[in-house]
Design a protein around this motif. Structure first.
Motif, PDB file in Angstrom:
ATOM      1  N   HIS A  84       3.104  -1.428   0.749  1.00 50.59           N
ATOM      2  CA  HIS A  84       4.259  -1.952   1.483  1.00 50.59           C
ATOM      3  C   HIS A  84       3.897  -3.081   2.436  1.00 50.59           C
ATOM      4  O   HIS A  84       2.792  -3.116   2.979  1.00 50.59           O
ATOM      5  N   ASP A 240      -2.149  -0.904   8.242  1.00 49.69           N
ATOM      6  CA  ASP A 240      -1.146  -0.153   7.473  1.00 49.69           C
ATOM      7  C   ASP A 240       0.059  -1.085   7.344  1.00 49.69           C
ATOM      8  O   ASP A 240       0.784  -1.269   8.304  1.00 49.69           O
ATOM      9  N   ASN A 241       0.280  -1.792   6.249  1.00 48.75           N
ATOM     10  CA  ASN A 241      -0.365  -1.518   4.996  1.00 48.75           C
ATOM     11  C   ASN A 241      -0.767  -2.832   4.325  1.00 48.75           C
ATOM     12  O   ASN A 241      -0.910  -2.917   3.120  1.00 48.75           O
ATOM     13  N   GLU A 269       9.348   0.233   3.914  1.00 50.24           N
ATOM     14  CA  GLU A 269       8.772   1.581   3.767  1.00 50.24           C
ATOM     15  C   GLU A 269       8.838   2.326   5.097  1.00 50.24           C
ATOM     16  O   GLU A 269       9.072   3.522   5.143  1.00 50.24           O
ATOM     17  N   GLU A 270       8.632   1.593   6.183  1.00 51.18           N
ATOM     18  CA  GLU A 270       8.556   2.250   7.501  1.00 51.18           C
ATOM     19  C   GLU A 270       9.920   2.717   8.001  1.00 51.18           C
ATOM     20  O   GLU A 270      10.004   3.380   9.026  1.00 51.18           O
ATOM     21  N   ASP A 311      -1.410   3.548   0.291  1.00 50.25           N
ATOM     22  CA  ASP A 311      -0.960   3.484   1.683  1.00 50.25           C
ATOM     23  C   ASP A 311      -2.016   4.206   2.520  1.00 50.25           C
ATOM     24  O   ASP A 311      -2.585   5.202   2.071  1.00 50.25           O
TER      25      ASP A 311
HETATM   26 ZN   LIG Z   1       1.941   2.810   5.502  1.00 45.89          ZN
END
Ligand SMILES: [Zn+2]
Length: 442
Positions: A84, A240-241, A269-270, A311
């Motif tokens: 991501h 990340d990431n 994604e977060e 991830d």
């Molecule tokens: Zn992540």
């Protein structure tokens, strides 16, 4: 294959120049273009893609890239991997500026599950996407990156809160408003007009622009560093990431199109992945439908494919060992971590984990194992969403790190290099090495 030091240089340059998902996608696209990948647009018709290498962007912040041979329509396995582009942080509000006691402050929303305490007393810059109306009345958009400290969130002095070290809590609405400038004017300045100089500096075609809207984030200007007595750590924002995005981009570039390979780098994604370009949206499915139009061949392909969801994982923190299951303690510089969860917060199963371990053995790198304690809630990532959407065998892996979602995270110097090596091996693997075996029936 890149040398380990060359790898660190390349990684630092990618992350330092990618303060937002928009910049990460643009830098990924530039890297792919420089290596012979051709851009496709979803608004165009793609008739009969010949063998070769291509990429597609969605909402300027998610990217799918693939390297194809002329046997794509034969139902052969696809090497697939995802990561991501977004990281938790502070996003500028639509009407951000307010003025109090001669201080102009900039309102922000918290994006994702950010660790907030580390955002205080950092030299913050501003970057993202801006859209504007040109003199001719047309709408345009482009990226900006101030690249210099323009804001700060000062802590309250300890003398004014004696209990801060034992009882601190952070109110997201009132405690976290960055200081942008001092002013003697009565009214706060017009934020959109403030952006013009930076906009024109980064987009020369934007002179005489009227800024209409923006997607802007704050970020820490401190660049990545090698840290530790023997330089064993790397520290910086967005490990990340973006560390995983970088490894997937470089592994794909190094794969020739002997086999069919694809990477997907998703935004959002977060914040749960439900969006047009997120992993729970239709982006990957849409692209696969266009690449393999016959639904039966597509199903045949996906059934035999492997998806590596990459991830970062939680390394064990020496000050908080009790937060880990005692038999599952990922260590920095001990290789990528296979993540499993009985309740399917990770999509890994015993077979997909075994396939990944075999690839690690072939790439001659170490590999570790993570499972969350039963008394702590388990995180998740794009793996289970992609597996559920496409029905493709999936393994969730990632390099171990500390301080996940801090403005400055810590990882091991070797682990990203290991990740690049195993991903390169996977993209080079023959069809048989990719397929999950079956339990023999009587
Ligand atoms: Zn992540």
């Amino acid at each position: 294959m890149m040398h380990a030091n060359e790898y660190i240089e390349s990684l630092f340059s990618f992350i330092n120049n990618s303060p937002t998902p928009f910049h990460a996608a643009a830098n990924g696209a530039a890297l792919l273009s420089a290596n012979g990948f051709q851009r496709l647009r979803e608004t165009d018709r793609w008739s009969n893609l010949s063998s070769g290498a291509y990429y597609v962007l969605r909402n300027d912040a998610s990217l799918i890239a693939f390297s194809l041979n002329d046997r794509l329509q034969q139902g052969l396995p696809l090497r697939m991997a995802g990561a991501h582009t977004d990281s938790p942080g502070l996003k500028v509000k639509p009407n951000p500026l307010q003025q109090r006691q001669g201080c102009v402050q900039m309102g922000v929303e918290v994006y994702g599950g950010a660790l907030l305490a580390p955002w205080f007393d950092r030299d913050l810059s501003l970057a993202g996407r801006v859209s504007w109306r040109c003199r001719d009345g047309h709408l345009h958009c482009g990226l900006i990156d101030c690249k210099r400290p323009v804001a700060i969130i000062p802590s309250l002095a300890i003398h004014l809160d004696r209990e801060v070290n034992s009882k601190r809590s952070i109110d997201k609405q009132t405690d976290l408003i960055p200081l942008l400038m001092l002013s003697n004017e009565k009214a706060s300045p017009d934020f959109k007009k403030l952006l013009i100089d930076q906009l024109v500096a980064d987009n020369p075609n934007a002179s005489e622009a009227e800024v209409l809207d923006f997607d802007l984030f704050l970020y820490d200007t401190q660049p990545l560093a090698q840290t530790g007595w023997h330089n064993e750590f790397i520290t910086g924002a967005r490990l990340d990431n973006l560390l995983s995005c970088h490894a997937l981009l470089h592994a794909l570039i190094r794969s020739d199109n002997r086999h069919n390979s694809l990477i997907v780098l998703n935004d959002h994604e977060e914040v749960g992945s439900v969006s047009t370009a997120g992993a729970q949206g239709p982006f990957l499915k849409d692209i696969l439908e266009r690449l393999i139009p016959d639904p039966v061949v597509r199903r045949q392909t996906l059934a035999g494919s492997l998806f590596i969801s990459v991830d970062n994982a939680h390394a064990v923190h020496p000050n908080f060992i009790g937060k880990h299951d005692p038999e599952h303690l990922p260590l920095l510089n001990h290789g990528p971590v296979v993540k499993t969860n009985a309740n399917q917060r990770y999509a890994t199963n015993g077979l997909t984990a075994s396939l990944f371990r075999l690839f690690c053995q072939r790439a001659e790198i170490p590999c570790q194992q993570f499972v969350m304690r039963n008394d702590l809630a388990c995180g998740s990532t794009i793996g289970p969403l992609t597996a559920a959407e496409l029905g493709v065998p999936t393994v969730d892996i990632g390099i171990p790190q500390l301080a996940m979602h801090s403005i400055r995270e810590t990882a091991g110097r070797l682990d990203g290099w290991y990740l690049l090596r195993v991903m390169t091996a996977i993209f080079a693997a023959g069809d048989d090495a990719l397929r999950c075996p079956e339990v023999g029936l009587p």
